[in-house]
Design an enzyme around this catalytic site. Structure first.
Site, PDB file in Angstrom:
ATOM      1  N   GLU A  79       0.823  -1.207   0.000  1.00 13.84           N
ATOM      2  CA  GLU A  79       0.000   0.000   0.000  1.00 13.84           C
ATOM      3  C   GLU A  79       0.858   1.258   0.000  1.00 13.84           C
ATOM      4  OE1 GLU A  79      -3.050  -0.168  -0.563  1.00 13.84           O
ATOM      5  OE2 GLU A  79      -3.536  -2.248  -0.056  1.00 13.84           O
ATOM      6  N   CYS A 143      -7.609  -1.864   7.941  1.00 13.43           N
ATOM      7  CA  CYS A 143      -6.228  -1.894   7.452  1.00 13.43           C
ATOM      8  C   CYS A 143      -5.773  -0.475   7.143  1.00 13.43           C
ATOM      9  CB  CYS A 143      -6.133  -2.808   6.237  1.00 13.43           C
ATOM     10  SG  CYS A 143      -6.472  -4.526   6.699  1.00 13.43           S
ATOM     11  N   HIS A 167      -1.315  -5.706   1.969  1.00 14.49           N
ATOM     12  CA  HIS A 167      -2.546  -6.504   1.920  1.00 14.49           C
ATOM     13  C   HIS A 167      -2.248  -7.868   1.306  1.00 14.49           C
ATOM     14  CE1 HIS A 167      -5.869  -3.403   2.615  1.00 14.49           C
ATOM     15  NE2 HIS A 167      -6.197  -4.457   3.332  1.00 14.49           N
TER      16      HIS A 167
HETATM   17  N1  PCA Z   1      -8.504  -6.882   6.455  1.00 11.13           N
HETATM   18  C1  PCA Z   1      -9.421  -5.786   6.641  1.00 11.13           C
HETATM   19  C2  PCA Z   1      -9.470  -5.530   8.126  1.00 11.13           C
HETATM   20  C3  PCA Z   1      -8.762  -6.695   8.766  1.00 11.13           C
HETATM   21  C4  PCA Z   1      -8.144  -7.414   7.649  1.00 11.13           C
HETATM   22  O1  PCA Z   1      -7.382  -8.391   7.763  1.00 11.13           O
HETATM   23  C5  PCA Z   1      -9.054  -4.576   5.776  1.00 11.13           C
HETATM   24  O2  PCA Z   1      -8.558  -4.785   4.659  1.00 11.13           O
HETATM   25  O3  PCA Z   1      -9.268  -3.443   6.167  1.00 11.13           O
END
Ligand code: PCA
Length: 212
Positions: A79, A143, A167
């Site tokens: 990200e 996240c 991610h």
């Molecule tokens: N993914 C979510 C919240 C917790 C997770 O593992 C997100 O992408 O915000």
């Protein structure tokens, strides 16, 4: 000093979260002369950011890589930015909080950049044969929230610690479990990457941050 790695507990309709599994697997592993501290954050808007800040204060890490699950993505997604937006987009957190178009920090800047070497990380992962890409949005759920809170805290404290968010896709097992009903009748199966490959990607991310 250590390298802080966080994952998240399961949430929504995901009964497993690869980010938690990898945080546990890499906890205690060494990258050069530093040890990874792998921790699991709650999927709760009123707790996750505070727990991250407590971890930073207690562990005084050299680098911070937070991770979470993004079902539907086909690649490890590094990200670039955390937005000052909290919106659960229809998926309440594990404490049933469901913010809609709120701010992470009232009066704060619209966004913070991750300070990991995001481009170099993606280039190195792809060169290693790992499906990876740069992502320009971490969404508006937890996240993104933790990316924003972490960077806001480091800026306020003037701590020059590289920090960012990665991610992770579903694992093949999780994608198969979610497809169990649709797949036989011709429905699509969500993309996935093996947990071992995801783990290698996170280990490599720390190596790149450390300049190795
Ligand atoms: N993914 C979510 C919240 C917790 C997770 O593992 C997100 O992408 O915000």
């Amino acid at each position: 000093m250590c390298l802080l790695l966080t994952g998240y507990e399961p949430f929504g309709d995901n009964d497993r979260n690869p980010s938690a599994a990898i945080a546990r697997r890499l906890d205690g592993e060494r990258i050069g002369d530093r040890e990874i501290a792998g921790r699991v954050l709650p999927v709760a808007f009123d707790r996750a950011g505070d727990e991250m800040i407590e971890l930073i204060e207690t562990l005084d890490p050299d680098a911070i890589v937070a991770t979470g699950l993004a079902a539907g993505r086909s690649a490890i997604s590094v990200e670039r930015v955390g937005l000052n937006v909290a919106d659960c987009a229809g998926v309440p957190d594990n404490a049933d909080a469901a913010p809609r178009n709120e701010r992470v920090a009232a009066g704060g800047p619209a966004a913070y950049f991750a300070t990991l070497p995001v481009v170099e990380t993606v280039e190195a992962l792809v060169a290693d044969g790992i499906p990876a890409r740069l992502s320009n949005t971490a969404g508006t759920h937890l996240c993104n929230n933790v990316l924003y809170r972490t960077r806001a805290y480091l800026e306020a404290e003037d701590r020059r610690v590289p920090a960012g968010f990665v991610h992770l896709p579903l694992t093949p097992e999780a994608a198969a479990a979610r497809a169990r009903e649709d797949a036989p009748s011709g429905g699509d199966v969500e993309p996935s990457v093996a947990l071992e490959t995801q783990e290698t990607a996170i280990r490599r991310t720390f190596e790149i941050v450390r300049g190795e």
